[in-house]
Structures are given as C-alpha cells and as structure tokens.
Design a protein around this motif. Structure first.
Motif, PDB file in Angstrom:
ATOM      1  N   GLY A  39      55.092  40.976  45.386  1.00  0.00           N
ATOM      2  CA  GLY A  39      53.720  40.384  45.981  1.00  0.00           C
ATOM      3  C   GLY A  39      52.901  41.254  46.595  1.00  0.00           C
ATOM      4  N   THR A  99      49.723  43.730  47.004  1.00  0.00           N
ATOM      5  CA  THR A  99      48.562  43.764  46.124  1.00  0.00           C
ATOM      6  C   THR A  99      47.487  44.750  46.352  1.00  0.00           C
ATOM      7  N   THR A 116      40.723  37.868  45.211  1.00  0.00           N
ATOM      8  CA  THR A 116      42.171  37.602  45.538  1.00  0.00           C
ATOM      9  C   THR A 116      42.960  37.536  44.321  1.00  0.00           C
ATOM     10  N   SER A 157      46.764  36.516  42.821  1.00  0.00           N
ATOM     11  CA  SER A 157      48.064  35.804  43.008  1.00  0.00           C
ATOM     12  C   SER A 157      48.688  35.618  41.792  1.00  0.00           C
TER      13      SER A 157
END
Length: 115
Positions: free
Chosen positions: A55, A57, A68, A70
């Motif tokens: 996770g 980034t 963003t 995800s």
C-alpha cells in the motif's frame, strides 16, 4: 499471455476529473506493485504513480496533490483518480504490474484535457 486492461480515459475540460481503472486478470494481483505511466507522442514514457503490495504509494511531482492511486485486490484492479486536470496531462496512460523480474503492461487509454 497476461494482458492488463485500462479504461476510463476520455476527453475532459481543464480543471475536470477522471478515474482510470486497470484490471489485471489471471495474476496473483496482491503480490504485484502496480504502476501508472503516461506517454506523449515523441516523448519517453514517464512514471506517474505506483502502489506497492503493502500500500505504499509514490507520485511524480507533476501529479502530486492532484492524483490518488489505489488498489482493490479483491477485484484485481488498480485505479488512478486524477483531479484538477491540465492540458499537459494529455497523454496515453498505461498501467504496469511488476513482481520481481516480471512485468506486464496494458495497451493504454487516451486522456485528453482540452476545452
């Protein structure tokens, strides 16, 4: 043959938003680092963002604060939400799945930012 499938591109006005999706069927998706790249004709492909299996980034300076990344491991899908789009964001956007020496690419989706 693994092939990633990008979607969500299109024509948007400056200041608008888009959410790109990349489906990665047939791989142990949760293990892979997922990347978004973009390419303008005649220029090198550039990294936009990535998200690791854990996770973490990363964002290129050109999109930081406006985008963003995800992932949804249950759907083998990675997303790139892009806001406050600028004409210079116009490019073909590609996703890449990486795990060790293994890389898989999609065929890209066109994003055009224009009034």
């Amino acid at each position: 043959q693994v092939r990633l499938v990008e979607s969500g591109g299109g024509l948007v006005q400056p200041g608008g938003s888009l959410r790109l999706s990349c489906a990665a069927p047939g791989i142990p998706f949760s293990r892979y680092t997922m990347h978004w790249y973009r390419q303008i004709p005649g220029k090198q492909r550039e990294l936009v963002a990535f998200i690791t299996s854990g996770g973490t980034t990363f964002y290129a300076d050109s999109v930081k604060g406006r985008s963003t990344i995800s992932r949804e491991n249950t759907k083998n899908t990675v997303y790139l939400q892009m806001n406050s789009l600028k004409p210079e964001d116009t490019a073909v956007y590609f996703c890449k799945a990486s795990w060790g020496s293994i890389d898989y690419w999609g065929q890209g989706t066109q994003v055009t930012v224009s009034s």
